[in-house]
Design a protein around this motif. Sequence first.
Motif, short mmCIF file in Angstrom:
data_model
loop_
_atom_site.label_atom_id
_atom_site.label_comp_id
_atom_site.label_asym_id
_atom_site.label_seq_id
_atom_site.Cartn_x
_atom_site.Cartn_y
_atom_site.Cartn_z
N SER B 89 -0.87 4.11 0.69
CA SER B 89 0.03 3.26 -0.11
C SER B 89 -0.62 3.04 -1.46
O SER B 89 -1.83 3.24 -1.60
CB SER B 89 0.28 1.91 0.58
N PRO B 90 0.16 2.64 -2.47
CA PRO B 90 -0.49 2.22 -3.71
C PRO B 90 -1.38 1.00 -3.43
O PRO B 90 -1.08 0.23 -2.52
CB PRO B 90 0.68 1.83 -4.61
N ALA B 91 -2.44 0.84 -4.23
CA ALA B 91 -3.32 -0.32 -4.06
C ALA B 91 -2.74 -1.52 -4.80
O ALA B 91 -3.38 -2.14 -5.64
CB ALA B 91 -4.72 0.01 -4.58
N SER B 92 -1.49 -1.86 -4.46
CA SER B 92 -0.83 -3.05 -4.99
C SER B 92 -1.24 -4.23 -4.12
O SER B 92 -1.90 -4.03 -3.09
CB SER B 92 0.68 -2.85 -4.90
N THR B 93 -0.82 -5.45 -4.47
CA THR B 93 -1.19 -6.56 -3.59
C THR B 93 -0.52 -6.41 -2.23
O THR B 93 -1.08 -6.82 -1.22
CB THR B 93 -0.86 -7.94 -4.21
N ASN B 94 0.67 -5.79 -2.16
CA ASN B 94 1.28 -5.53 -0.86
C ASN B 94 0.45 -4.55 -0.04
O ASN B 94 0.13 -4.80 1.12
CB ASN B 94 2.69 -4.94 -1.03
N GLY B 95 0.09 -3.42 -0.65
CA GLY B 95 -0.70 -2.41 0.05
C GLY B 95 -2.04 -2.97 0.50
O GLY B 95 -2.47 -2.75 1.62
#
Lengths: 249, 313
Positions: B89-95
Amino acid sequence: MKILVPVKRVVDYNVKIRVKPDQTGVDLANVKMSMNPFCEIAVEEAVRLQEAGTATEIIVVSVGPAQAQETIRTALAMGADRGILVKTDDELEPLGIAKVLKAVVEAESPDLVILGKQAIDGDNNQTGQMLSALLGWSQGTFASELGIDGDKINVTREIDGGLQSVKLAMPAIITTDLRLNEPRYASLPNIMKAKKKPIDEKELAEYGVDAAPRLEIVKVAEPAEREAGVKVETVGELVDKLKNEAGVL
Amino acid sequence: MNTLLIAEHNNETLADATVKAVTAAAQMGGECHVLVAGSGCAAVADAAAKLDGVAKVLLADDAQYEKQLAEPMAALVVSMADGYATIASPASTNGKNFMPRIAALLDCSQISDITAVIDANTFERPIYAGNAIQTVKVNEAKKTVTIRATAFQAAGDGGSAGVEAVGAADNPGLSEFVNEELTKSDRPELTSAKVVVSGGRGMQSGENFPMLEKVADKLGAAVGASRAAVDAGFVPNDYQVGQTGKVVAPELYIAVGISGAIQHLAGMKDSKVIVAINKDEEAPIFQVADYGLVADLFTAVPELEEELGKAGL
């Protein structure tokens, strides 16, 4: 309510680290070590919950070398009640640490575990979430505000683009973000008092957990250096160069 | 073996981070399947299906995935993890929130925040706030990976993958969404903006940030800040660029009144062109800047706005 706070001993955040010439890792010889800043925030939050009468006992745990005892002492001086040091000279990975912490949670039965969102050495940002998964608990990551509400906990989380509030079943795992609080400095009397607080020393093997490292570190290298550019004398010259030399306007 | 990439989106549009993460996932060997989990998010799945390198889109459309909370997301992904060597997944706060939970449930390792794919099992990632780059290899059958999107080019949109619906998994029922407050702004989002103008402690107060906003508006830029400026309460935390904030890599980064602490440099040193405006000529920011201007920002910034106007912006 009992709170467990795992803490990590890391290179002090003010130290400019150096990569070893043989590219096997970062040179940690004679480097100042401190408690990971996000762990300090976790300890502070637990102490505030105790001061507010919500928490009854704060246990601090660290998994690491014998010197991690100093990190636990720092947390005790901030107000935690007792410590557990799980000794190992191996550099464990987040999943291994989470498995050890699960065993500690099962032995201590806390209602809440508060951890830093990431350690500033490996920058993994994994341990809290992994522990939560292994325990089958809820998780409130990157917390900037906590509120206990009966058998639930309200957590305000720092997310991309703003804030999100969630209500979690307890027991829960909380990981701290920067703005949750500003950690206190331990006073001299509290540092003296902390010397008498108990630290239980355990060997990693006592927990019967397979925490052996599983990843292969091929190498650790210096990042590509960025060359310093030129100084411009005026704003006019700056805009001219951005437009005609760099071509970014 | 295939890769399952979990899409970042807001139920209406596919995030730019996902478009870039597809490029990384396509380098990991096998087919890249994209999971769009959300509520009323069919349009997002259609957008993902058009990306080059995507072989199949899986759509899990259910109310429990609307906010991508970690507990139900992890239950869903674990239920469909068979047959994938890599879950990404992207390293976003969700990921960052749900991926390690998935890894632990699958008893596999996670490689966080990768910036390069060497081969299907070997990756580069920054450690110590980007002061060292680690090359790490996974010697096991399964792994999870989060991708630093700014390190990869956006995938093209010439694809035409099929979209398949997948059923929801049992919700563990441990967490409940209450509300969210998203910063409203007409400016582009920090991590995807082509130009970023950031202010530091030298700005002296939040009341001086409108000065930067005027420059930002001329450039179509996002406004950011150093941790010092955030800690001093000048601007909200989501402005923060740095190790503990957002990592940006725009075409042009303008650092105003920012000294250039290691932790800030970690968040912006991959920008293509860096401009520093600071009155202290010894400030470390000048060591990474392509163009440095030693000046009082309170005269230089209004002048910059004016000069940009003269240049037709």
